[in-house]
Motif scaffolding. Structure first.
Motif, PDB file in Angstrom:
ATOM      1  N   ARG A 105     -10.449 -53.989  16.662  1.00 34.77           N
ATOM      2  CA  ARG A 105     -11.877 -54.197  16.984  1.00 34.77           C
ATOM      3  C   ARG A 105     -12.036 -55.495  17.785  1.00 34.77           C
ATOM      4  NH1 ARG A 105     -16.383 -52.489  18.515  1.00 34.77           N
ATOM      5  NH2 ARG A 105     -18.196 -53.354  17.519  1.00 34.77           N
ATOM      6  N   MET A 107      -5.619 -59.852   7.895  1.00 31.89           N
ATOM      7  CA  MET A 107      -6.531 -59.017   8.633  1.00 31.89           C
ATOM      8  C   MET A 107      -5.910 -57.628   8.792  1.00 31.89           C
ATOM      9  SD  MET A 107      -8.481 -60.448  11.772  1.00 31.89           S
ATOM     10  CE  MET A 107      -8.512 -62.145  12.060  1.00 31.89           C
ATOM     11  N   SER A 108      -6.781 -56.699   8.786  1.00 35.39           N
ATOM     12  CA  SER A 108      -6.294 -55.331   8.897  1.00 35.39           C
ATOM     13  C   SER A 108      -6.100 -54.976  10.360  1.00 35.39           C
ATOM     14  CB  SER A 108      -7.267 -54.378   8.234  1.00 35.39           C
ATOM     15  OG  SER A 108      -8.443 -54.312   8.999  1.00 35.39           O
ATOM     16  N   LYS A 109      -5.327 -53.940  10.566  1.00 37.10           N
ATOM     17  CA  LYS A 109      -5.082 -53.476  11.926  1.00 37.10           C
ATOM     18  C   LYS A 109      -6.389 -53.076  12.596  1.00 37.10           C
ATOM     19  CE  LYS A 109      -0.435 -51.721  11.487  1.00 37.10           C
ATOM     20  NZ  LYS A 109       0.434 -50.562  11.627  1.00 37.10           N
ATOM     21  N   GLU A 110      -7.249 -52.497  11.791  1.00 34.05           N
ATOM     22  CA  GLU A 110      -8.538 -52.067  12.314  1.00 34.05           C
ATOM     23  C   GLU A 110      -9.354 -53.258  12.822  1.00 34.05           C
ATOM     24  OE1 GLU A 110     -12.141 -49.968  10.267  1.00 34.05           O
ATOM     25  OE2 GLU A 110     -10.308 -48.811   9.972  1.00 34.05           O
ATOM     26  N   ALA A 111      -9.377 -54.346  12.125  1.00 29.80           N
ATOM     27  CA  ALA A 111     -10.113 -55.554  12.518  1.00 29.80           C
ATOM     28  C   ALA A 111      -9.496 -56.133  13.788  1.00 29.80           C
ATOM     29  CB  ALA A 111     -10.100 -56.570  11.397  1.00 29.80           C
TER      30      ALA A 111
END
Length: 106
Positions: free
Chosen positions: A8, A1-5
């Motif tokens: 969020r 998973m990305s940091k952005e996810a």
């Protein structure tokens, strides 16, 4: 998973937590308000019942007093009737007593 996810998801979790806390606060406030309303309604019901019972008790007292007064009047009338009858027989009773005394002396 990305940091952005992940960020969020954390934002959404924080929003969900805020929504839960707000809902709990509203529920607590509603419960407190309902308790106050119920207490006030219970107090009104108690007062109304108390007043109704006082009125009924007063009516019962008045009926009891009326019955007592009626009984007193009837008793007084009975006493007068018995006294009148007794006085009517007094002359004859005295005569009988005198004759009994006269007969026992002979």
């Amino acid at each position: 998973m990305s940091k952005e996810a992940i960020m969020r998801i954390r934002e959404i979790e924080a929003q969900a937590q805020a929504i839960r806390e707000e809902a709990e606060a509203k529920a607590k406030a509603q419960i407190e308000e309902n308790e106050k309303v119920c207490e006030a309604e219970a107090e009104r019901a108690i007062n109304a019942t108390d007043e109704a019972l006082k009125v009924k008790l007063n009516a019962v007292k008045q009926r009891a007093e009326a019955l007592i007064e009626q009984s007193r009047k009837e008793a007084a009338e009975d006493v007068l009737t018995m006294e009148t009858e007794a006085r009517g027989h007094m002359r004859e009773a005295v005569k009988l007593i005198v004759w009994e005394m006269f007969d026992s002396c002979q």
